[in-house]
Design a protein around this motif. Structure first.
Motif, mmCIF file in Angstrom:
data_model
loop_
_atom_site.group_PDB
_atom_site.id
_atom_site.type_symbol
_atom_site.label_atom_id
_atom_site.label_comp_id
_atom_site.label_asym_id
_atom_site.label_seq_id
_atom_site.Cartn_x
_atom_site.Cartn_y
_atom_site.Cartn_z
ATOM 1 N N TRP A 192 0.845 -1.189 0.000
ATOM 2 C CA TRP A 192 0.000 0.000 0.000
ATOM 3 C C TRP A 192 0.882 1.241 0.000
ATOM 4 O O TRP A 192 1.975 1.243 0.571
ATOM 5 C CB TRP A 192 -0.908 0.029 1.218
ATOM 6 C CG TRP A 192 -2.037 -0.960 1.159
ATOM 7 C CD1 TRP A 192 -2.193 -2.089 1.907
ATOM 8 C CD2 TRP A 192 -3.177 -0.895 0.285
ATOM 9 N NE1 TRP A 192 -3.353 -2.736 1.563
ATOM 10 C CE2 TRP A 192 -3.979 -2.030 0.572
ATOM 11 C CE3 TRP A 192 -3.598 -0.009 -0.701
ATOM 12 C CZ2 TRP A 192 -5.175 -2.294 -0.089
ATOM 13 C CZ3 TRP A 192 -4.785 -0.261 -1.361
ATOM 14 C CH2 TRP A 192 -5.571 -1.391 -1.062
ATOM 15 N N HIS A 199 -3.376 -1.330 7.749
ATOM 16 C CA HIS A 199 -3.964 -1.636 9.059
ATOM 17 C C HIS A 199 -5.480 -1.774 9.007
ATOM 18 O O HIS A 199 -6.102 -2.112 10.016
ATOM 19 C CB HIS A 199 -3.597 -0.534 10.067
ATOM 20 C CG HIS A 199 -2.133 -0.444 10.371
ATOM 21 N ND1 HIS A 199 -1.497 -1.265 11.289
ATOM 22 C CD2 HIS A 199 -1.158 0.348 9.855
ATOM 23 C CE1 HIS A 199 -0.212 -0.975 11.340
ATOM 24 N NE2 HIS A 199 0.021 0.005 10.476
ATOM 25 N N LEU A 200 -6.074 -1.501 7.858
ATOM 26 C CA LEU A 200 -7.532 -1.499 7.756
ATOM 27 C C LEU A 200 -8.060 -2.822 7.204
ATOM 28 O O LEU A 200 -7.419 -3.463 6.364
ATOM 29 C CB LEU A 200 -7.990 -0.358 6.857
ATOM 30 C CG LEU A 200 -7.666 1.064 7.341
ATOM 31 C CD1 LEU A 200 -8.040 2.086 6.267
ATOM 32 C CD2 LEU A 200 -8.396 1.378 8.633
ATOM 33 N N SER A 201 -9.250 -3.194 7.676
ATOM 34 C CA SER A 201 -9.948 -4.348 7.126
ATOM 35 C C SER A 201 -10.483 -3.958 5.756
ATOM 36 O O SER A 201 -10.516 -2.768 5.414
ATOM 37 C CB SER A 201 -11.095 -4.748 8.044
ATOM 38 O OG SER A 201 -12.083 -3.721 8.067
ATOM 39 N N PRO A 202 -10.913 -4.930 4.935
ATOM 40 C CA PRO A 202 -11.479 -4.584 3.627
ATOM 41 C C PRO A 202 -12.620 -3.567 3.723
ATOM 42 O O PRO A 202 -12.683 -2.622 2.932
ATOM 43 C CB PRO A 202 -11.965 -5.933 3.090
ATOM 44 C CG PRO A 202 -11.040 -6.926 3.710
ATOM 45 C CD PRO A 202 -10.769 -6.390 5.095
ATOM 46 N N VAL A 203 -13.519 -3.764 4.707
ATOM 47 C CA VAL A 203 -14.627 -2.813 4.889
ATOM 48 C C VAL A 203 -14.091 -1.460 5.328
ATOM 49 O O VAL A 203 -14.510 -0.407 4.820
ATOM 50 C CB VAL A 203 -15.641 -3.353 5.915
ATOM 51 C CG1 VAL A 203 -16.710 -2.292 6.217
ATOM 52 C CG2 VAL A 203 -16.296 -4.630 5.414
ATOM 53 N N GLY A 204 -13.152 -1.476 6.261
ATOM 54 C CA GLY A 204 -12.558 -0.225 6.731
ATOM 55 C C GLY A 204 -11.835 0.511 5.621
ATOM 56 O O GLY A 204 -11.876 1.749 5.551
ATOM 57 N N LEU A 205 -11.192 -0.248 4.743
ATOM 58 C CA LEU A 205 -10.473 0.368 3.626
ATOM 59 C C LEU A 205 -11.444 1.048 2.664
ATOM 60 O O LEU A 205 -11.191 2.173 2.203
ATOM 61 C CB LEU A 205 -9.660 -0.690 2.883
ATOM 62 C CG LEU A 205 -8.772 -0.195 1.748
ATOM 63 C CD1 LEU A 205 -7.703 0.753 2.271
ATOM 64 C CD2 LEU A 205 -8.122 -1.387 1.035
#
Length: 241
Positions: A192, A199-205
């Motif tokens: 990235w 550090h983010l989950s797919p949803v968080g991203l």
């Protein structure tokens, strides 16, 4: 007498723009001259410096103020009547579009997003080891000084905004292209561009990238509002330089 006043204003704009342009050229050169460290490969990794919005914005601001210098030179050299039509008017239209759609909102976004994340947790955007690579003055030149210089430009010259829908669509196109570039870099290199994304989950991203992209529109409206406030304080907008 009126023509002489216009010439004096053009010369003042030219002087200010030359100083700001020189500052950005100096800053850009300093950025490109940074020693590449194994701890932060930067320009050696895929995408080079062009993967960072900060660098893209730095180039954008340099090009914009260089373009302002060119426009000022033409308006300073040509007779006043000759600047009211043709190429001089077209250059002003380009200058205004460049500033209102890209230079101001993108520059403001770089400042706001960087310092917001830096204040929350600097490791997410600017790890501490970068202090050993990037001088403090250069960090502020890239992430802080941009805003005062944009405000100086906004006060110095009136900028006619395009229709709101066209302006926001133009900015959205830029944001979409950069987002696609970031995702492509991740696809090709496996890394990235910014630490926070790892550090983010797919949803968080998705939420993070969506919020970042959508925040561009309010910044465009902010520029529109500031331009109106600055240029209507006397009840009449000043003439374009």
């Amino acid at each position: 007498m009126a023509a002489a006043g216009v010439k004096a204003s053009s010369k003042l704009c030219l002087l200010v723009h030359l100083i700001v342009f020189a500052w950005y050229v100096f800053t850009l050169r300093a950025n490109c001259s940074l020693e590449i460290s194994s701890r932060h490969p930067g320009a050696r990794s895929y995408g080079g410096r062009w993967k960072y919005l900060t660098f893209i914005n730095l180039v954008m601001q340099t090009v914009f103020f260089g373009f302002c210098v060119l426009t000022d030179l033409i308006h300073t050299v040509l007779p006043s009547k000759s600047t009211r039509s043709g190429i001089p008017v077209f250059l002003i239209m380009l200058r205004d579009g460049f500033f209102t759609v890209l230079a101001f909102p993108v520059g403001t976004f770089v400042l706001a997003s960087f310092w917001s994340l830096y204040t929350y947790d600097r490791e997410l955007v600017y790890p501490k080891y970068l202090d050993e690579i990037i001088p403090l003055w250069l960090n502020h030149a890239m992430h802080t000084v941009i805003m005062p210089l944009l405000l100086v430009q906004m006060y110095l010259q009136h900028h006619k905004h395009p229709s709101r829908i066209n302006g926001i669509l133009g900015l959205a196109l830029f944001a979409s292209l950069y987002l696609a570039w970031v995702l492509w870099i991740r696809h090709v290199s496996g890394h990235w561009v910014y630490p926070i994304m790892a550090h983010l989950s797919p949803v968080g991203l998705v939420l993070f990238l969506g919020a970042a992209s959508l925040s561009m529109a309010p910044l465009y409206l902010l520029g529109e509002k500031l331009n109106h406030v600055i240029w209507s304080t006397t009840g009449n907008q000043k003439k374009k330089k």
